[in-house]
Scaffold this motif. Structure first.
Motif, mmCIF file in Angstrom:
data_model
loop_
_atom_site.group_PDB
_atom_site.id
_atom_site.type_symbol
_atom_site.label_atom_id
_atom_site.label_comp_id
_atom_site.label_asym_id
_atom_site.label_seq_id
_atom_site.Cartn_x
_atom_site.Cartn_y
_atom_site.Cartn_z
ATOM 1 N N THR A 1 -17.122 59.284 3.109
ATOM 2 C CA THR A 1 -18.348 59.014 3.868
ATOM 3 C C THR A 1 -18.753 60.168 4.789
ATOM 4 N N GLY A 2 -17.987 61.258 4.767
ATOM 5 C CA GLY A 2 -18.339 62.429 5.567
ATOM 6 C C GLY A 2 -18.001 62.316 7.034
ATOM 7 N N LYS A 3 -17.195 61.323 7.412
ATOM 8 C CA LYS A 3 -16.813 61.157 8.810
ATOM 9 C C LYS A 3 -15.626 62.040 9.183
ATOM 10 N N PHE A 4 -14.979 62.589 8.167
ATOM 11 C CA PHE A 4 -13.776 63.400 8.385
ATOM 12 C C PHE A 4 -13.717 64.470 7.309
ATOM 13 N N ASP A 5 -13.471 65.706 7.712
ATOM 14 C CA ASP A 5 -13.256 66.796 6.759
ATOM 15 C C ASP A 5 -11.751 67.034 6.658
ATOM 16 N N PRO A 6 -11.227 67.062 5.439
ATOM 17 C CA PRO A 6 -9.786 67.237 5.277
ATOM 18 C C PRO A 6 -9.341 68.649 5.631
ATOM 19 N N SER A 7 -8.062 68.770 5.935
ATOM 20 C CA SER A 7 -7.487 70.093 6.164
ATOM 21 C C SER A 7 -7.549 70.868 4.853
ATOM 22 N N LEU A 8 -7.441 72.171 4.932
ATOM 23 C CA LEU A 8 -7.477 73.002 3.736
ATOM 24 C C LEU A 8 -6.337 72.658 2.770
ATOM 25 N N PRO A 9 -5.092 72.516 3.247
ATOM 26 C CA PRO A 9 -4.026 72.146 2.303
ATOM 27 C C PRO A 9 -4.290 70.807 1.616
ATOM 28 N N PHE A 10 -4.829 69.832 2.351
ATOM 29 C CA PHE A 10 -5.120 68.538 1.750
ATOM 30 C C PHE A 10 -6.279 68.637 0.765
ATOM 31 N N ALA A 11 -7.278 69.440 1.084
ATOM 32 C CA ALA A 11 -8.402 69.644 0.169
ATOM 33 C C ALA A 11 -7.913 70.253 -1.145
ATOM 34 N N PHE A 12 -6.989 71.206 -1.067
ATOM 35 C CA PHE A 12 -6.424 71.793 -2.281
ATOM 36 C C PHE A 12 -5.637 70.748 -3.070
ATOM 37 N N ARG A 13 -4.939 69.867 -2.386
ATOM 38 C CA ARG A 13 -4.177 68.818 -3.058
ATOM 39 C C ARG A 13 -5.119 67.878 -3.823
ATOM 40 N N LEU A 14 -6.240 67.526 -3.199
ATOM 41 C CA LEU A 14 -7.221 66.680 -3.879
ATOM 42 C C LEU A 14 -7.816 67.394 -5.089
ATOM 43 N N ALA A 15 -8.178 68.648 -4.917
ATOM 44 C CA ALA A 15 -8.753 69.413 -6.025
ATOM 45 C C ALA A 15 -7.773 69.502 -7.194
ATOM 46 N N LYS A 16 -6.514 69.723 -6.882
ATOM 47 C CA LYS A 16 -5.499 69.802 -7.934
ATOM 48 C C LYS A 16 -5.376 68.470 -8.662
ATOM 49 N N LEU A 17 -5.395 67.371 -7.934
ATOM 50 C CA LEU A 17 -5.304 66.046 -8.543
ATOM 51 C C LEU A 17 -6.444 65.813 -9.532
ATOM 52 N N PHE A 18 -7.652 66.238 -9.165
ATOM 53 C CA PHE A 18 -8.818 66.055 -10.024
ATOM 54 C C PHE A 18 -8.987 67.198 -11.027
ATOM 55 N N ASN A 19 -8.074 68.157 -10.992
ATOM 56 C CA ASN A 19 -8.102 69.303 -11.906
ATOM 57 C C ASN A 19 -9.410 70.096 -11.772
ATOM 58 N N LEU A 20 -9.792 70.337 -10.524
ATOM 59 C CA LEU A 20 -11.011 71.078 -10.215
ATOM 60 C C LEU A 20 -10.705 72.212 -9.250
#
Length: 64
Positions: free
Chosen positions: A35-54
């Motif tokens: 919902t855009g209320k929180f921006d993830p940390s960079l390490p967490f953002a990379f973890r999400l991207a890896k999970l989605f293979n993006l």
């Protein structure tokens, strides 16, 4: 920062709780990011991207 997490999660028929469990955070954290209320940390953002293979820039979009 805009993101495609909700869209990608829905494509996989995952609930917020499913995604949260896969990446080790609470469902509330996933909701806040979607919902855009929180921006993830960079390490967490990379973890999400890896999970989605993006690449991270394919998952998170500059809203400017």
């Amino acid at each position: 920062m805009k993101n495609r997490i909700k869209e990608l999660r829905a494509e996989r028929a995952w609930t917020q709780a499913d995604l949260a469990q896969r990446v080790g955070v609470s469902r509330q954290t996933i909701n806040a990011i979607e919902t855009g209320k929180f921006d993830p940390s960079l390490p967490f953002a990379f973890r999400l991207a890896k999970l989605f293979n993006l690449k991270i820039e394919e998952l998170f979009l500059d809203d400017q």
